[in-house]
Write an enzyme that holds these catalytic residues in place. Structure first.
Site, PDB file in Angstrom:
ATOM      1  NE  ARG A   9      -1.832   2.003   3.238  1.00 32.86           N
ATOM      2  CZ  ARG A   9      -2.379   2.527   4.829  1.00 32.86           C
ATOM      3  NH1 ARG A   9      -3.807   1.982   4.950  1.00 32.86           N
ATOM      4  NH2 ARG A   9      -1.653   3.472   5.484  1.00 32.86           N
ATOM      5  CE1 TYR A  36      -4.879   6.060   8.395  1.00 27.19           C
ATOM      6  CE2 TYR A  36      -4.535   6.265   5.380  1.00 27.19           C
ATOM      7  CZ  TYR A  36      -4.190   5.782   6.989  1.00 27.19           C
ATOM      8  OH  TYR A  36      -4.421   3.754   6.861  1.00 27.19           O
ATOM      9  CG  ASP A  73      -7.049   3.441   2.896  1.00 26.67           C
ATOM     10  OD1 ASP A  73      -7.538   3.864   2.650  1.00 26.67           O
ATOM     11  OD2 ASP A  73      -6.944   3.355   4.185  1.00 26.67           O
ATOM     12  CG  HIS A 126      -8.529   7.492   6.749  1.00 26.25           C
ATOM     13  ND1 HIS A 126      -8.659   7.520   7.457  1.00 26.25           N
ATOM     14  CD2 HIS A 126      -7.531   5.881   6.734  1.00 26.25           C
ATOM     15  CE1 HIS A 126      -9.105   6.571   8.717  1.00 26.25           C
ATOM     16  NE2 HIS A 126      -8.264   5.660   7.990  1.00 26.25           N
ATOM     17  CD  GLU A 182      -8.258   0.965   2.976  1.00 26.10           C
ATOM     18  OE1 GLU A 182      -6.755   0.267   2.323  1.00 26.10           O
ATOM     19  OE2 GLU A 182      -8.835   0.191   3.935  1.00 26.10           O
ATOM     20  CD  GLU A 189     -10.474   0.755   7.369  1.00 27.03           C
ATOM     21  OE1 GLU A 189      -9.490   0.334   6.664  1.00 27.03           O
ATOM     22  OE2 GLU A 189     -10.154   1.809   7.863  1.00 27.03           O
ATOM     23  NE  ARG A 239      -9.954  -2.303   3.511  1.00 29.06           N
ATOM     24  CZ  ARG A 239      -8.697  -2.699   4.697  1.00 29.06           C
ATOM     25  NH1 ARG A 239      -8.284  -4.183   4.313  1.00 29.06           N
ATOM     26  NH2 ARG A 239      -7.796  -2.558   4.965  1.00 29.06           N
ATOM     27  CD  GLU A 261      -4.553  -3.353   6.340  1.00 27.74           C
ATOM     28  OE1 GLU A 261      -3.924  -1.859   6.330  1.00 27.74           O
ATOM     29  OE2 GLU A 261      -5.355  -3.503   6.582  1.00 27.74           O
ATOM     30  CD1 TRP A 292      -7.414  11.633  10.946  1.00 27.86           C
ATOM     31  CD2 TRP A 292      -7.923   9.150  11.208  1.00 27.86           C
ATOM     32  NE1 TRP A 292      -6.016  10.968  11.176  1.00 27.86           N
ATOM     33  CE2 TRP A 292      -6.931   9.544  10.967  1.00 27.86           C
ATOM     34  CE3 TRP A 292      -8.626   8.583  11.574  1.00 27.86           C
ATOM     35  CZ2 TRP A 292      -6.048   7.868  11.310  1.00 27.86           C
ATOM     36  CZ3 TRP A 292      -8.141   6.920  11.761  1.00 27.86           C
ATOM     37  CH2 TRP A 292      -6.637   7.144  11.794  1.00 27.86           C
TER      38      TRP A 292
HETATM   39  O1  EZ4 Z   1      -6.800   4.307   9.935  1.00 32.58           O
HETATM   40  O2  EZ4 Z   1      -6.725   0.989  11.588  1.00 32.58           O
HETATM   41  O3  EZ4 Z   1      -6.609   0.622   6.323  1.00 32.58           O
HETATM   42  N1  EZ4 Z   1      -6.040   0.415   7.185  1.00 32.58           N
HETATM   43  C1  EZ4 Z   1      -6.717   1.730   8.460  1.00 32.58           C
HETATM   44  C2  EZ4 Z   1      -5.954   1.895   9.045  1.00 32.58           C
HETATM   45  C3  EZ4 Z   1      -6.910   2.797  10.324  1.00 32.58           C
HETATM   46  C4  EZ4 Z   1      -6.768   2.419  11.700  1.00 32.58           C
HETATM   47  C5  EZ4 Z   1      -7.645   2.814  12.620  1.00 32.58           C
HETATM   48  O4  EZ4 Z   1      -8.076   2.017  14.330  1.00 32.58           O
HETATM   49  O5  EZ4 Z   1      -7.204   2.938   7.518  1.00 32.58           O
HETATM   50  O6  EZ4 Z   1      -4.655   2.458   9.649  1.00 32.58           O
HETATM   51 CO    CO Z   2      -7.883   2.103   5.851  1.00 37.12          CO
END
Ligand code: EZ4
Ligand code: CO
Length: 403
Positions: free
Chosen positions: A147, A159, A211, A213, A237, A263, A284, A340, A403
């Site tokens: 990743r 992030y 990702d 996020h 992602e 996730e 996920r 992952e 976030w």
């Molecule tokens: O931000 O598990 O794909 N992985 C992620 C992680 C999440 C954390 C949050 O607790 O997005 O880094």
């Molecule tokens: Co993620």
């Protein structure tokens, strides 16, 4: 096989973990993971105060009935705290059943469908050159899938990038919240340049992931996916938050870049529309946060005819117990995408003794009976809980954002 004892152990070897221990008549012990990053003690209380009193005296072999009792029998359903607590119980009961039968857990799920579980880890840096170097080092160690995340020019603190050297770890100890900044424009301009640069250096072979996020709007995500198509991502992602499920229909209209999500999901209801509309490619959800292996196996079966593949979340805030649970699940199901595996702090690995093994870019859960992970209670006692929080994000004008 009556349950005669259950205990919640909160420890912080490198980061916080909430671990459930269930003991049965005859001495078999099962382990579950109830860690919920930044809200750990709420799950510990849910288990100690409300769930454990119901477990004592129950037959440990009745996994499905116990799951239904803790989900359907409570009236107040769903949510991350509830489902993490139920997940820990379910994982521990599967560990016990497999140990009682003397088999690795995946044998109870139909046996291995593959030789090993393809895993990806994280390469992060402040620059293209930096992230290429990290990815090359990982590939030299056998990784086939990486990743890629970097800082974004024009944004300080984003992030996926460590503030200090070492592996990326989002939670920080103490009560002062880390604030990241976000603006979609510089990110949308940067991400295609990042992947152009990385592919130019690494060539077409490595499996690359990214990702987002949860930060883009659907139309922004559609633009990003389209711009990344030449660089052959395995997936994009969390391009958009999963709450707006129809948002992914919009993303789909604009790009063929495969999409991963889920996730933060905890039940099948969080993914129903996404799966039946075929608006994502990879789901996920992971055993601990999704209420355990019992519901996750049903979710995998639900996804199978829609050609959606499972790709469990595996950050450092999921303990080696839940990672092992995911590996047994991954090895057995037919519709696996990728797993992952962010890795864990050295102190974490002193507390959790694992048997899973890495070779040629794949993890194998081991053939030890049960999950194959034990928890060293004496070692855990050396690392007391420490308050910690995930960061928050604000736009450049100060507005709080995802976030
Ligand atoms: O931000 O598990 O794909 N992985 C992620 C992680 C999440 C954390 C949050 O607790 O997005 O880094
Ligand atoms: Co993620």
């Amino acid at each position: 096989m009556k349950i005669i004892g259950a205990e919640v152990i909160v420890c912080s070897p490198g980061r916080n973990f909430v671990t459930l221990k269930i003991e049965c008549e005859g001495g078999i012990v099962g382990w579950g993971d109830a860690t919920l990053n930044g809200r750990e003690l709420s799950v510990a209380s849910y288990l100690r105060d409300h769930v454990i009193p119901l477990l004592i005296g129950r037959d440990a072999r009745k996994i499905e009935d116990t799951w239904q009792l803790l989900y359907r029998g409570v009236y107040w359903r769903r949510g991350p705290v509830t489902m993490a607590a139920i997940g820990a119980v379910d994982i521990a009961l599967w560990d016990i059943k497999a140990k009682a039968l003397g088999v690795p857990l995946y044998q109870l799920f139909g046996g291995a469908s593959r030789d090993g579980v393809l895993v990806y880890t994280h390469a992060t840096s402040t620059s293209v050159e930096g992230v290429v170097k990290v990815a090359r080092d990982l590939m030299a160690k056998g990784w086939k899938a990486v990743r890629i995340q970097t800082s974004v020019p024009g944004l300080n603190n984003t992030y996926g990038v460590s503030a200090s050297k070492g592996a990326y770890e989002p939670a920080s100890r103490g009560t002062s919240l880390v604030e990241e900044t976000w603006d979609s424009r510089p990110y949308l301009n940067w991400a295609p340049k990042l992947f152009e640069g990385v592919r130019a250096e690494l060539g077409p072979d490595p499996i690359l992931l990214h990702d987002g996020h949860h930060r883009l709007t659907p139309i922004e995500a559609g633009r990003l996916g389209k711009a990344l198509e030449p660089y052959d991502l395995f997936w994009l992602e969390d391009a958009v938050t999963g709450e707006l499920q129809s948002g992914f229909d919009v993303v789909r209209q604009h790009t063929t870049t495969p999409l991963a999500l889920g996730e933060v999901f905890n039940t099948i209801w969080d993914c129903q529309h996404l799966v039946t509309r075929q608006s994502i490619d990879y789901l996920r959800m992971t055993p601990s946060h999704s209420g355990g292996l019992t519901p996750l196996r049903k979710i995998a079966a639900f996804c199978e005819p829609y050609q959606v593949k499972m790709a469990p979340h595996g950050p450092s805030d999921i303990s080696p117990v839940a990672l092992a649970a995911a590996l047994h699940f991954d090895l057995a199901i037919h519709n696996l995408g990728i797993q992952e595996w962010m890795g864990h702090h050295d102190d974490t690995m002193k507390v959790f003794r694992t048997n899973y093994r890495f070779a040629d870019g794949m993890l194998h859960p081991s053939d030890a009976p049960g999950l194959g992970v034990t928890f060293d209670e004496a070692e855990a006692a050396k690392y007391p809980y420490q308050q910690a929080y995930l960061p928050i994000a604000r736009k450049l004008d100060g507005t709080l954002t995802d976030w």
